[in-house]
Design a protein around this motif. Sequence first.
Motif, PDB file in Angstrom:
ATOM      1  N   GLU A  86     -15.645 -14.506  -8.806  1.00  0.00           N
ATOM      2  CA  GLU A  86     -16.691 -13.647  -8.220  1.00  0.00           C
ATOM      3  C   GLU A  86     -16.106 -12.929  -6.847  1.00  0.00           C
ATOM      4  O   GLU A  86     -16.078 -11.857  -6.598  1.00  0.00           O
ATOM      5  N   VAL A  87     -15.298 -13.875  -5.941  1.00  0.00           N
ATOM      6  CA  VAL A  87     -15.061 -13.396  -4.773  1.00  0.00           C
ATOM      7  C   VAL A  87     -13.734 -12.480  -5.120  1.00  0.00           C
ATOM      8  O   VAL A  87     -13.608 -11.447  -4.338  1.00  0.00           O
ATOM      9  N   ALA A  88     -12.804 -12.915  -6.170  1.00  0.00           N
ATOM     10  CA  ALA A  88     -11.528 -12.144  -6.293  1.00  0.00           C
ATOM     11  C   ALA A  88     -12.099 -10.593  -6.774  1.00  0.00           C
ATOM     12  O   ALA A  88     -11.445  -9.750  -6.140  1.00  0.00           O
ATOM     13  N   SER A  89     -12.872 -10.583  -7.671  1.00  0.00           N
ATOM     14  CA  SER A  89     -13.170  -9.062  -8.117  1.00  0.00           C
ATOM     15  C   SER A  89     -13.709  -8.341  -6.921  1.00  0.00           C
ATOM     16  O   SER A  89     -13.587  -7.155  -6.877  1.00  0.00           O
ATOM     17  N   GLN A  90     -14.688  -9.047  -6.187  1.00  0.00           N
ATOM     18  CA  GLN A  90     -15.231  -8.266  -5.074  1.00  0.00           C
ATOM     19  C   GLN A  90     -14.384  -7.968  -3.909  1.00  0.00           C
ATOM     20  O   GLN A  90     -14.321  -7.020  -3.514  1.00  0.00           O
ATOM     21  N   VAL A  91     -13.398  -8.677  -3.542  1.00  0.00           N
ATOM     22  CA  VAL A  91     -12.379  -8.512  -2.617  1.00  0.00           C
ATOM     23  C   VAL A  91     -11.566  -7.409  -2.959  1.00  0.00           C
ATOM     24  O   VAL A  91     -11.241  -6.549  -2.015  1.00  0.00           O
ATOM     25  N   ALA A  92     -11.147  -7.365  -4.257  1.00  0.00           N
ATOM     26  CA  ALA A  92     -10.004  -6.543  -4.721  1.00  0.00           C
ATOM     27  C   ALA A  92     -10.896  -5.127  -4.794  1.00  0.00           C
ATOM     28  O   ALA A  92     -10.193  -3.926  -4.282  1.00  0.00           O
ATOM     29  N   LEU A  93     -12.237  -4.626  -5.056  1.00  0.00           N
ATOM     30  CA  LEU A  93     -12.963  -3.538  -5.132  1.00  0.00           C
ATOM     31  C   LEU A  93     -12.862  -2.949  -3.621  1.00  0.00           C
ATOM     32  O   LEU A  93     -12.893  -1.926  -3.422  1.00  0.00           O
ATOM     33  N   ALA A 124     -11.311   0.616   0.429  1.00  0.00           N
ATOM     34  CA  ALA A 124     -10.974   1.149   2.036  1.00  0.00           C
ATOM     35  C   ALA A 124      -9.575   1.538   1.982  1.00  0.00           C
ATOM     36  O   ALA A 124      -9.490   2.405   2.781  1.00  0.00           O
ATOM     37  N   ALA A 125      -8.756   1.234   0.878  1.00  0.00           N
ATOM     38  CA  ALA A 125      -7.416   1.632   0.937  1.00  0.00           C
ATOM     39  C   ALA A 125      -7.211   3.043   0.572  1.00  0.00           C
ATOM     40  O   ALA A 125      -6.055   3.790   0.494  1.00  0.00           O
ATOM     41  N   VAL A 163      -2.306  -1.750  -5.047  1.00  0.00           N
ATOM     42  CA  VAL A 163      -1.503  -2.568  -4.532  1.00  0.00           C
ATOM     43  C   VAL A 163      -2.075  -3.297  -3.193  1.00  0.00           C
ATOM     44  O   VAL A 163      -1.904  -4.619  -2.997  1.00  0.00           O
ATOM     45  N   SER A 164      -2.918  -2.683  -2.289  1.00  0.00           N
ATOM     46  CA  SER A 164      -3.632  -3.184  -1.302  1.00  0.00           C
ATOM     47  C   SER A 164      -4.539  -4.296  -1.793  1.00  0.00           C
ATOM     48  O   SER A 164      -4.712  -5.188  -1.231  1.00  0.00           O
ATOM     49  N   ALA A 165      -5.191  -3.878  -2.813  1.00  0.00           N
ATOM     50  CA  ALA A 165      -6.250  -4.861  -3.278  1.00  0.00           C
ATOM     51  C   ALA A 165      -5.623  -6.056  -3.939  1.00  0.00           C
ATOM     52  O   ALA A 165      -6.201  -7.309  -3.652  1.00  0.00           O
TER      53      ALA A 165
END
Length: 431
Positions: A43-50, A55-56, A70-72
């Motif tokens: 859950e953390v991984a998918s949210q952090v990525a998006l 932002a990027a 790439v930033s994600a």
Amino acid sequence: MTAVRAGVATDKGRARTINEDAYLVADPVFAIADGMGGHRAGEVASQVALEALRAAVQDATTDGLVEGVVSANVAVFDRASEEAELRGMGTTLCAVALVQEPGEDGEPEDRMAVVNVGDSRAYLFRDGELEQVTHDHTLVQTMVDDARITPEEAAVHPQRHIVTRALGIERDVQVDRWEITPFVGDRFLVCSDGLFNEVEDSRIASVLRRLSDPGDAAAELVRVANEEGGRDNITCVVVDVVDDDDRSGRASTALADEPTTTKTSATKAPAEPDVAGFDSPAPRPDDTIAVSAVPPPPKRSRRRARGPRPRRFTWRVALFLLLVLAVLGSAATAVWWYGRNTYYVGYDGAEVAVFRGRPGGFLWFDPTLVERTGIARDEVPAALTDRVQAGEDQPTLDDAQDFVANIQAQIDAQGPDVTIETTTTTATTSP
Ligand code: MN
């Protein structure tokens, strides 16, 4: 001006307790991510990525979108290395975005950029037909590409969940990219495997044909996936092209045939050739969009768009394929080795136990319980609780057992102060 309208729906499905999928609907970028990892790490991984993607993405170009992915990747990778509980987490990411790219005359033209890492998918629904744009990064897709199994066999293969590429696993990531000229009436569907593992393409197409509102279509696709089993989290984003500035009246474009893959690293290394695209040895120019001045034939075939590609099967090709297979084989073994061939001591509920694998799992290898120890969670000496909580690596079963013996020895040495109180309480409350 090209304009799009989007609708989204997500559901944890009928078998999972949490939803590790995430979505981003932030015109002009539309994305989904399917997280993986134990406990709540996925859950953390998918949210952090998006969040990082959102932002990027600075400029609306295909390069900008790839840079965002790439930033994600870096964001997920960094977060996973900072927190022990999130170690080994990863996520897929599939996105479409309305971008501007220079056309033949150098003037900026609207395109739909599609980028993908992992086994989520983007489809294009055009002229009543559904076509998969992205290429899954899975073991079974590799087997299909090598003609070792058929796509039909792949769809039900027991190892179909093994992903060969994901965000957060390494510092560098290879991002597949496509550019498609959008026309009014095009519908892009971005979805997690919880949809297409349950629902056949023909049924997905019939929903997209029937429901014109993108939100209704997304919700109906999720409902159908649940009806067919709902064994995984399901997320669908439907993006409709509602205005193309009358482009379809002037010219037409064939669908991009294959991805131009760029290996991009956090240090902005120059693009390298696509190591996965071994079946197309000739370097492809960046003109994946074939622009023609005449209207397209009624049925656009991807094969025909590309034309014949003569190829001789020589010993050189055979040797090359063998080499590729050997490399893939050892990569799969390495992943298996990393995910499975280690032990750790952790908690199984209220008891200390020895597990094989990685805490929280690695990719799709869940840890398995090897043996119980009879040591209760609250017996573990304070000095060791952190190490048990983190599931510290034990290279062999012997090492894990030594660690358990160490815990037991410290409990014995510590004396019975806490234990006595517990025993007393039990004695007085039991009849
Ligand atoms: Mn999934």
